[in-house]
Design a protein around this motif. Sequence first.
Motif, PDB file in Angstrom:
ATOM      1  N   SER A  69      -6.018   6.136  -8.516  1.00 49.09           N
ATOM      2  CA  SER A  69      -6.108   6.338  -7.030  1.00 49.09           C
ATOM      3  C   SER A  69      -4.681   7.218  -6.719  1.00 49.09           C
ATOM      4  O   SER A  69      -4.908   7.761  -5.515  1.00 49.09           O
ATOM      5  N   ASP A 101       3.368   0.770  -7.865  1.00 47.09           N
ATOM      6  CA  ASP A 101       2.648  -0.100  -6.978  1.00 47.09           C
ATOM      7  C   ASP A 101       2.175   0.997  -5.986  1.00 47.09           C
ATOM      8  O   ASP A 101       2.787   1.835  -5.301  1.00 47.09           O
ATOM      9  N   SER A 102       0.631   1.277  -6.106  1.00 46.26           N
ATOM     10  CA  SER A 102       0.033   2.365  -5.362  1.00 46.26           C
ATOM     11  C   SER A 102       0.235   2.495  -3.878  1.00 46.26           C
ATOM     12  O   SER A 102       0.593   3.318  -3.639  1.00 46.26           O
ATOM     13  N   LYS A 103       0.129   1.399  -3.512  1.00 43.43           N
ATOM     14  CA  LYS A 103       0.321   1.279  -1.902  1.00 43.43           C
ATOM     15  C   LYS A 103       1.673   1.499  -1.382  1.00 43.43           C
ATOM     16  O   LYS A 103       2.031   2.481  -0.747  1.00 43.43           O
ATOM     17  N   LYS A 104       2.763   0.955  -2.091  1.00 40.81           N
ATOM     18  CA  LYS A 104       4.142   1.367  -1.722  1.00 40.81           C
ATOM     19  C   LYS A 104       4.548   2.606  -2.123  1.00 40.81           C
ATOM     20  O   LYS A 104       5.487   3.182  -1.540  1.00 40.81           O
ATOM     21  N   THR A 105       4.157   3.177  -3.006  1.00 38.45           N
ATOM     22  CA  THR A 105       4.307   4.658  -3.809  1.00 38.45           C
ATOM     23  C   THR A 105       3.915   5.540  -2.922  1.00 38.45           C
ATOM     24  O   THR A 105       4.733   6.502  -2.368  1.00 38.45           O
ATOM     25  N   LYS A 106       2.755   5.285  -2.434  1.00 31.81           N
ATOM     26  CA  LYS A 106       1.983   6.480  -1.567  1.00 31.81           C
ATOM     27  C   LYS A 106       2.905   6.455  -0.232  1.00 31.81           C
ATOM     28  O   LYS A 106       3.167   7.211   0.261  1.00 31.81           O
ATOM     29  N   ASP A 107       2.770   5.116   0.465  1.00 30.55           N
ATOM     30  CA  ASP A 107       3.570   4.829   1.873  1.00 30.55           C
ATOM     31  C   ASP A 107       4.908   4.971   1.996  1.00 30.55           C
ATOM     32  O   ASP A 107       5.269   5.590   2.896  1.00 30.55           O
TER      33      ASP A 107
END
Length: 162
Positions: free
Chosen positions: A40, A132-138
């Motif tokens: 993702s 950590d996809s959420k933290k990486t993106k955000d």
Amino acid sequence: MTSARHRTALRFIQAFETLSVDTFLSLQTPTCHHIFAPSSLSLPPKDNAAFAAHISGLKQLMEGFPVRAKEVIDSQESNQVVVWATSETRFRDEVKDTGIPEDEWAYKGEYMFVFTMDESGEKIERVLEFLDSKKTKDTLLALMERARGNKARIEGDKSVPN
């Protein structure tokens, strides 16, 4: 006593301390691929040349990106090492701005690395890195974009005649 696999995997994550392209490449086979997960994130796999360019890009923005092992699982049977790790970014002062508090520039991440080794255990054939996809993106990607913008403005200012 630790195995060559274990030592190689730890040397790889320790190379983030200084973002040394030469160190990373010295630990990888010529055909090594670095894969980022989950999908993702839409980060394409990187061969050695692309990974070297990625690290070089990070080094323009960061003094280092220390990664610390929390747990290491060394599997002789699969010839793999799994490292659960944490990190903290050390962005260069010149790419930071006061619009973001200093403590937020010190992004803290969490990762799982799966290293598949060559027969000797001294070279890495494949890296599977879970972020950590959420933290990486955000957070992380936003910090990097801001740092790139700040760097571009600084470089642009230097090119303006006095």
